[in-house]
Scaffold this active site. Structure first.
Site, PDB file in Angstrom:
ATOM      1  N   GLU A  14      24.559 105.338 -91.594  1.00  0.00           N
ATOM      2  CA  GLU A  14      25.560 104.186 -92.033  1.00  0.00           C
ATOM      3  C   GLU A  14      25.443 103.010 -90.947  1.00  0.00           C
ATOM      4  O   GLU A  14      25.907 101.931 -91.132  1.00  0.00           O
ATOM      5  CB  GLU A  14      26.857 104.819 -91.887  1.00  0.00           C
ATOM      6  CG  GLU A  14      27.419 105.211 -90.562  1.00  0.00           C
ATOM      7  CD  GLU A  14      27.311 106.648 -90.362  1.00  0.00           C
ATOM      8  OE1 GLU A  14      26.469 107.455 -91.072  1.00  0.00           O
ATOM      9  OE2 GLU A  14      28.105 107.363 -89.713  1.00  0.00           O
ATOM     10  N   ASN A  15      24.342 103.268 -90.044  1.00  0.00           N
ATOM     11  CA  ASN A  15      24.085 102.044 -89.288  1.00  0.00           C
ATOM     12  C   ASN A  15      23.199 101.065 -89.763  1.00  0.00           C
ATOM     13  O   ASN A  15      22.893 100.052 -89.441  1.00  0.00           O
ATOM     14  CB  ASN A  15      23.573 102.439 -87.641  1.00  0.00           C
ATOM     15  CG  ASN A  15      22.460 103.419 -87.950  1.00  0.00           C
ATOM     16  OD1 ASN A  15      22.605 104.378 -88.720  1.00  0.00           O
ATOM     17  ND2 ASN A  15      21.472 103.321 -87.144  1.00  0.00           N
TER      18      ASN A  15
END
Lengths: 239, 214
Positions: free
Chosen positions: B47-48
């Site tokens: 998700e980064n």
């Protein structure tokens, strides 16, 4: 036109800092953080800062430096698990924290830069994040209203940039930097490589120069790794 | 013998289907990547800001600009792509990710999940977990069945601050597998770890559950 290029981080921040201001700082953990601008903010001694950043660095590096120097009054973050001092200050009530889900944080910043005052999301419905916030039904589903975020100053880190302020990020060091570049009243960008105008591929620019007011080439980058994980060359096992 | 962490994550990996886009939470769920069944190809989302997360890099090839959501150094694949955090969560919130595997402190019979804070004790933040449970199509939780004190973590009602309401589809613990179905029906025990008895599960579970297992 006045040049956007600054000789160093301190002069890039000249006239922009004041006590009680809100600063957005790009990066995810220690990946893609504006190291040199953070150091210059520490040197300036500016205090009572509200800092918008996904994390707060680690003890002794990144935003952790501003925290231990007592310059931060409030953080707007999603995760602070890597920072012992942060957790202690928060539990002792000496640091104000607005925990914001990571996706909501990213979208609040994006909205702030895009002239959208608020938006609705399912994230956080039925949790403490929803407390005091308006909810609304759309197509039978409950959504939460989240307000946009803006800052007096945003500091971002890119890989390459040019005199126009066009920026290209590298790999997962991009993270929050592009949205933050749009949401600061003033955006200062630091880059590893400052190139001549015209040498960036115009189709590959992530942040167009309109958002960036000042730019500098960082003199050095430590780029500290938070959790070094590798596999031996002899083994074929995956992560 | 109850399942080990490795067994639990191997069991979770059996829920992966060919072509899935999958987000693995930090901690134990990361181990699911070690057990992807043969013939099943999945794309891991971090998700980064990455799709197509590769394994840990070879020693000496680590890149500080390439980390996963747990801030661990990783590598890229031919199929990988990078994007910003807003784009990443548009994928998650917008329902484009098929499956998420998360850890938990408590799961309730109604599908509620608590995994981000213990008031006054442990405050790390929710990270992307609230967005994941709000947007990903199917949510699997992998956790120890009980706390170190012996207290059940599969509860009637969460006492800890929630990450999401009615969001858990399947729960895998060291004792077995439970269908939670987001609280739309009774909790159903569908699988026991080898050597674990139904009586043992009943004794160590606070929430009510039904089962066809003997």
């Amino acid at each position: 036109m006045a040049t956007k290029i600054q000789s160093d981080a301190a002069s890039a921040l000249a006239g922009l800092l004041f006590d009680g201001m809100t600063v957005m700082a790009g990066g995810f953990g220690l990946c893609g953080i504006p190291e040199n601008l953070i150091l210059a903010i520490r040197e300036s001694g500016v205090k009572d800062l509200t800092v918008v950043s996904n994390n707060c660095g680690v003890d002794g590096f990144g935003l952790g430096l501003l925290l231990e120097n007592g310059q931060i009054r409030k953080m707007i973050s999603s995760y602070v698990g890597e920072n012992e001092l942060f957790e202690r200050l928060y539990i002792e009530g000496r640091l104000e924290v607005e925990f914001t889900p990571q996706g909501t944080l990213a979208e609040r910043i994006r909205a702030g830069g895009a002239g959208i005052p608020a938006f609705y999301t399912r994230t956080g419905v039925g949790t403490v994040v929803a407390e005091g916030k308006e909810t609304r039904e759309f197509d039978g589903e409950t959504y939460l209203m989240e307000r946009a975020l803006k800052a007096d100053l945003s500091i971002v880190k890119a890989w390459k940039g040019d005199a126009e302020g066009n920026l290209i990020y590298r790999k997962t060091a991009r993270n929050f930097n592009p949205m933050m570049a749009t949401a600061g009243r003033v955006c200062v960008a630091e880059v590893e490589v400052l190139v001549g105008t015209g040498s960036l591929d115009k189709d590959m620019i992530h942040t167009p120069g309109v958002y960036v007011h000042r730019i500098l080439k960082g003199p050095a980058y430590e780029k500290r790794i938070e959790r070094l994980t590798t596999r031996p060359r002899t083994e074929k096992a995956s992560a | 013998m109850p399942w080990t962490r490795d067994d639990m994550t191997a069991r979770a990996a059996r829920e992966l289907k060919d072509g899935f886009y999958v987000n693995l939470g930090i901690g134990i769920p990361t181990l699911v990547a070690n057990h992807i069944p043969p013939g099943v190809q999945v794309t891991l989302q971090s998700e980064n800001g990455m799709l197509g997360m590769g394994p840990y890099p070879f020693e000496g090839e680590e890149d500080p600009d390439l980390v996963n959501a747990g801030k661990m150094t990783i590598s890229e694949l031919d199929a990988s792509s990078y994007f910003n955090s807003a784009e990443s969560f548009a994928m998650i919130r917008g329902g484009h990710i098929d499956l998420s595997v998360l850890g938990a402190m408590q799961v309730a019979a109604n599908g509620d999940l608590a995994n981000w804070m213990v008031p006054g004790k442990m405050v790390k933040g929710m990270g992307g977990a609230m967005d994941l449970v709000a947007g990903v199509k199917r949510v699997i939780v992998v956790m120890e069945h009980c706390e170190k004190s012996g207290r059940s973590k599969l509860v009637r009602e969460c006492t800890l601050p929630l990450t999401g309401k009615g969001v858990v589809d399947l729960l895998i613990t060291d004792l077995g597998v439970f269908e939670i179905n987001r609280g739309r029906s009774s909790v159903r025990l569908v699988e026991l770890a080898p050597g674990v008895t139904l009586e043992e599960v009943r004794a160590r579970t606070e929430a009510d559950f039904v089962t066809d297992l003997a």
